[in-house]
Design a protein around this motif. Structure first.
Motif, mmCIF file in Angstrom:
data_model
loop_
_atom_site.group_PDB
_atom_site.id
_atom_site.type_symbol
_atom_site.label_atom_id
_atom_site.label_comp_id
_atom_site.label_asym_id
_atom_site.label_seq_id
_atom_site.Cartn_x
_atom_site.Cartn_y
_atom_site.Cartn_z
ATOM 1 N N PHE A 12 -65.018 48.412 93.618
ATOM 2 C CA PHE A 12 -65.065 47.045 93.110
ATOM 3 C C PHE A 12 -65.644 46.091 94.156
ATOM 4 N N GLU A 13 -65.309 46.280 95.416
ATOM 5 C CA GLU A 13 -65.845 45.419 96.474
ATOM 6 C C GLU A 13 -67.362 45.562 96.578
ATOM 7 N N VAL A 14 -67.861 46.776 96.488
ATOM 8 C CA VAL A 14 -69.315 46.993 96.511
ATOM 9 C C VAL A 14 -69.938 46.336 95.274
ATOM 10 N N PHE A 15 -69.332 46.540 94.118
ATOM 11 C CA PHE A 15 -69.816 45.940 92.873
ATOM 12 C C PHE A 15 -69.836 44.420 92.977
ATOM 13 N N ALA A 16 -68.761 43.829 93.489
ATOM 14 C CA ALA A 16 -68.675 42.372 93.605
ATOM 15 C C ALA A 16 -69.752 41.832 94.542
ATOM 16 N N CYS A 17 -69.994 42.510 95.638
ATOM 17 C CA CYS A 17 -71.050 42.077 96.560
ATOM 18 C C CYS A 17 -72.411 42.152 95.893
ATOM 19 N N GLU A 18 -72.669 43.231 95.205
ATOM 20 C CA GLU A 18 -73.957 43.406 94.534
ATOM 21 C C GLU A 18 -74.147 42.365 93.436
ATOM 22 N N SER A 19 -73.125 42.133 92.645
ATOM 23 C CA SER A 19 -73.276 41.222 91.509
ATOM 24 C C SER A 19 -73.339 39.755 91.928
ATOM 25 N N THR A 20 -72.897 39.440 93.142
ATOM 26 C CA THR A 20 -72.972 38.060 93.634
ATOM 27 C C THR A 20 -74.037 37.889 94.714
ATOM 28 N N CYS A 21 -74.846 38.933 94.906
ATOM 29 C CA CYS A 21 -75.905 38.906 95.933
ATOM 30 C C CYS A 21 -75.344 38.577 97.315
ATOM 31 N N SER A 22 -74.172 39.093 97.595
ATOM 32 C CA SER A 22 -73.521 38.878 98.885
ATOM 33 C C SER A 22 -73.838 40.033 99.836
ATOM 34 N N ALA A 23 -73.670 39.778 101.095
ATOM 35 C CA ALA A 23 -73.868 40.827 102.098
ATOM 36 C C ALA A 23 -72.669 41.778 102.077
ATOM 37 N N PHE A 24 -72.935 43.036 102.326
ATOM 38 C CA PHE A 24 -71.878 44.044 102.386
ATOM 39 C C PHE A 24 -71.930 44.669 103.772
ATOM 40 N N GLU A 70 -57.794 50.739 85.828
ATOM 41 C CA GLU A 70 -58.265 50.434 84.483
ATOM 42 C C GLU A 70 -58.915 49.045 84.433
ATOM 43 N N ASN A 71 -58.281 48.060 85.049
ATOM 44 C CA ASN A 71 -58.827 46.702 85.066
ATOM 45 C C ASN A 71 -60.154 46.622 85.813
ATOM 46 N N ILE A 72 -60.239 47.322 86.935
ATOM 47 C CA ILE A 72 -61.475 47.324 87.727
ATOM 48 C C ILE A 72 -62.631 47.864 86.897
ATOM 49 N N PHE A 73 -62.430 49.025 86.284
ATOM 50 C CA PHE A 73 -63.534 49.629 85.547
ATOM 51 C C PHE A 73 -63.826 48.900 84.236
ATOM 52 N N ASP A 74 -62.827 48.280 83.630
ATOM 53 C CA ASP A 74 -63.084 47.436 82.457
ATOM 54 C C ASP A 74 -63.975 46.256 82.848
ATOM 55 N N ASN A 75 -63.660 45.659 83.985
ATOM 56 C CA ASN A 75 -64.465 44.532 84.467
ATOM 57 C C ASN A 75 -65.891 44.956 84.763
ATOM 58 N N ARG A 77 -67.547 47.561 83.509
ATOM 59 C CA ARG A 77 -68.227 47.914 82.250
ATOM 60 C C ARG A 77 -68.658 46.669 81.481
ATOM 61 N N ARG A 78 -67.830 45.635 81.468
ATOM 62 C CA ARG A 78 -68.186 44.399 80.750
ATOM 63 C C ARG A 78 -69.375 43.681 81.385
ATOM 64 N N THR A 79 -69.514 43.857 82.675
ATOM 65 C CA THR A 79 -70.538 43.118 83.420
ATOM 66 C C THR A 79 -71.869 43.854 83.499
ATOM 67 N N VAL A 80 -71.813 45.156 83.549
ATOM 68 C CA VAL A 80 -73.042 45.941 83.740
ATOM 69 C C VAL A 80 -73.743 46.157 82.409
#
Length: 80
Positions: A12-24, A70-75, A77-80
């Protein structure tokens, strides 16, 4: 395979960085960092790393709290 990427929260942290164009950034000791750089300098290492990352099955990542997973992957899936 990278142990960190077997954990749902890390995915989720990698996903959040990618989806917000943040540095990882990945924290490593100086010793581990030097070894990683040396490994990447070897011929074929980058291609090998790409193969490992390509083979990752994020769906198999685990979380200590099943509802978190479950919440992480639901989030995701909804975004991708």
């Amino acid at each position: 395979s990278p142990l960190t990427l077997t954990r749902a929260w890390c995915i989720f942290e990698v996903f959040a960085c990618e989806s917000t164009c943040s540095a990882f950034h990945v924290a490593m000791t100086e010793t581990v960092s030097a070894r990683f750089v040396d490994d990447m300098k070897r011929e074929g290492s980058v291609a090998s790393m790409h193969r490992v990352l390509h083979a990752l099955q994020c769906e198999t990542a685990e979380a200590q709290v099943p509802q978190d997973r479950e919440n992480i992957f639901d989030n995701i899936r909804r975004t991708v």
